[in-house]
Design a protein around this motif. Structure first.
Motif, mmCIF file in Angstrom:
data_model
loop_
_atom_site.group_PDB
_atom_site.id
_atom_site.type_symbol
_atom_site.label_atom_id
_atom_site.label_comp_id
_atom_site.label_asym_id
_atom_site.label_seq_id
_atom_site.Cartn_x
_atom_site.Cartn_y
_atom_site.Cartn_z
ATOM 1 N N CYS A 205 1.028 -1.115 -0.243
ATOM 2 C CA CYS A 205 0.376 -0.082 -0.097
ATOM 3 C C CYS A 205 0.853 1.074 0.082
ATOM 4 O O CYS A 205 1.439 1.757 0.779
ATOM 5 N N LYS A 215 -3.889 0.890 -2.171
ATOM 6 C CA LYS A 215 -3.744 1.965 -1.785
ATOM 7 C C LYS A 215 -5.283 2.365 -1.305
ATOM 8 O O LYS A 215 -6.159 3.012 -0.892
ATOM 9 N N CYS A 218 -6.851 0.772 1.348
ATOM 10 C CA CYS A 218 -6.635 1.176 2.456
ATOM 11 C C CYS A 218 -7.961 1.609 3.522
ATOM 12 O O CYS A 218 -8.352 2.696 3.175
#
Length: 482
Positions: A205, A215, A218
């Motif tokens: 990430c 990402k 996340c």
């Protein structure tokens, strides 16, 4: 019916007791002997790592495709059973493995796994930017211990180091972020930054540096987006509540009309009632007093209610907009419409004759063709006026649209090749040779052979015989089989 009644009587509303199933303690139910030669593992990002593909592709990476058998235990857990011990040890020796560019955690099977089983991966890290005055084994150990449990250090203070980093093997917790740097305060009070690089680890990430998600997914960013959305909604609601009121307490219309009736229309963005109309209503109400004031207020309310369902009257009476205009001219203000197909056909009157639709349509589409012929611009209309056979005519037309002596495009859009006379290539003049003069006596002597272009010594063809008879009837005859 008797059987049904017995069945209904046997029914009970009491909850049945869930008795657990006891698995027999027999060797055929246990696979511990096979699991001794197996590896257990789990995927760190199941959303990007399909288990069925992993079972088929990982053995190819390990290069033991025909010597291992994979088993999918769940959506993120798997097992590989090996035939040979050396294959299993070779796979474990390389420590970090990835599938679909995301890391997987593997470890040897144990009958009773510990609590932290499949939570750590042994990984080599590279430590950079170590201060020169603290380039020692103790400093390297402490700096690596920040990442995880130190297992091995590749460092020798007695040998030269050609690389700008030190390699350390640590047990890394996959639930923690892959730290790229760490600020360190030296004993002298100075602050420096230590950089870490993880070997054989690919994707992570890019926000929290963890190995378990991308990402876009996340959790930190998701919570931030949710918080921003909630704050934005709260600001919108607060803005609506703090919106300036049109009707205030000192306004004569206060209590007579509501804010929804005099506010802004959310669909069109226009005021529901024009300010001039509101001012006239205020003046009308202030002109009355006592009971007359009540009557006037009721008239204002009734007038607004009567226009509630009539948009046209609201626009003209309350908003003071211009009245609607209805015209019978269906094409009023309509501009030219460009279309590839011809929508109308033009014909000549009966005195001049009727041209064909096809010819007229093509003439309209083509327009007047302009060409430069013999230095003169001529249009298609001039072509019809000038006689074809006249000397002054610049056209030599024929039925297919071509003109003689012109390479320009004709009115039909075709190009005519210009006629050019063929020119013969100049060749070298051949040297004229004269035959030798033959005398009556049969001698063929030549006088002054250089003057007539004959070689003084002429070779005789090989294999040629002379035929008896007149010398003039000599024939060259081949002696060979050809």
């Amino acid at each position: 019916m008797a059987n049904i009644d017995d069945a209904l009587l046997a029914l009970t509303l009491e909850e049945e007791e869930d008795v657990p199933f006891i698995l027999p303690n027999h060797p055929k139910y246990c696979s511990s002997e096979k699991n001794v030669m197996s590896i257990m593992g789990r995927t760190l990002n199941p959303a990007c790592q399909n288990m069925a593909d992993l079972i088929l592709d990982i053995p190819r990476k390990w290069q033991v495709y025909d010597r291992v058998r994979g088993v999918a235990l769940s959506s993120d857990r798997f097992q590989f059973i090996f035939k040979y011990e050396h294959d299993l040890e070779e796979v474990l020796r390389k420590h970090v493995w990835t599938f679909n560019e995301w890391s997987v955690v593997i470890d040897r099977w144990v009958e009773k796994p510990p609590e932290n089983y499949l939570k750590f991966i042994p990984v080599w890290i590279q430590i950079r930017n170590i201060p020169v005055n603290y380039y020692t084994e103790a400093s390297i150990y402490d700096l690596a211990d920040i990442i995880g449990e130190v297992k091995e250090i590749a460092f020798d203070s007695e040998k030269p180091h050609s690389r700008d980093y030190v390699r350390v093997k640590v047990n890394f917790d996959v639930s923690r972020p892959v730290r790229r740097s760490k600020a360190v305060v030296l004993p002298t009070g100075e602050t420096t930054t230590i950089w870490y690089d993880f070997e054989r680890i690919q994707k992570r990430c890019y926000h929290c540096q963890r190995l378990t998600h991308e990402k876009d997914k996340c959790p930190i960013l998701v919570n931030m987006r949710k918080g921003k959305a909630e704050l934005r909604r709260a600001n919108i609601l607060a803005g609506k509540q703090k919106r300036e009121l049109v009707l205030k307490e000192m306004d004569p219309l206060f209590g007579v009309l509501t804010e929804e009736q005099v506010g802004i229309d959310p669909d069109s963005g226009r005021a529901k009632i024009n300010e001039e109309v509101l001012q006239e209503m205020r003046t009308y109400l202030l002109a009355g007093d006592g009971s007359d004031r009540k009557v006037r207020e009721e008239r204002v309310k009734r007038s607004i209610m009567e226009l509630a369902n009539n948009k046209r009257e609201q626009n003209s009476v309350l908003r003071l907009e211009a009245g609607l205009v209805i015209t019978s001219s269906l094409d009023k203000g309509k501009g030219p419409v460009y279309d590839q197909e011809t929508t109308s056909k033009k014909t000549a009157n009966s005195n001049t004759g009727i041209l064909g639709d096809k010819m007229m349509s093509s003439a309209i589409n083509a327009g007047l063709a302009m060409r430069r012929v013999a230095g003169v611009h001529v249009t298609a209309s001039e072509r019809l006026v000038e006689p074809m056979g006249s000397e002054n005519s610049v056209f030599k037309s024929c039925s297919n649209g071509f003109e003689v002596g012109s390479s320009e495009g004709s009115s039909s859009g075709q190009r005519v090749r210009r006629y050019q006379p063929r020119r013969k290539n100049a060749t070298d003049k051949k040297t004229v040779t004269r035959k030798p003069r033959i005398t009556k006596g049969g001698s063929n002597e030549v006088k002054n052979p250089e003057a007539i272009g004959v070689s003084p010594q002429k070779r005789k063809a090989e294999g040629v015989k002379e035929v008896s008879g007149d010398v003039r009837s000599k024939i060259a005859k081949r002696c060979g089989p050809e």
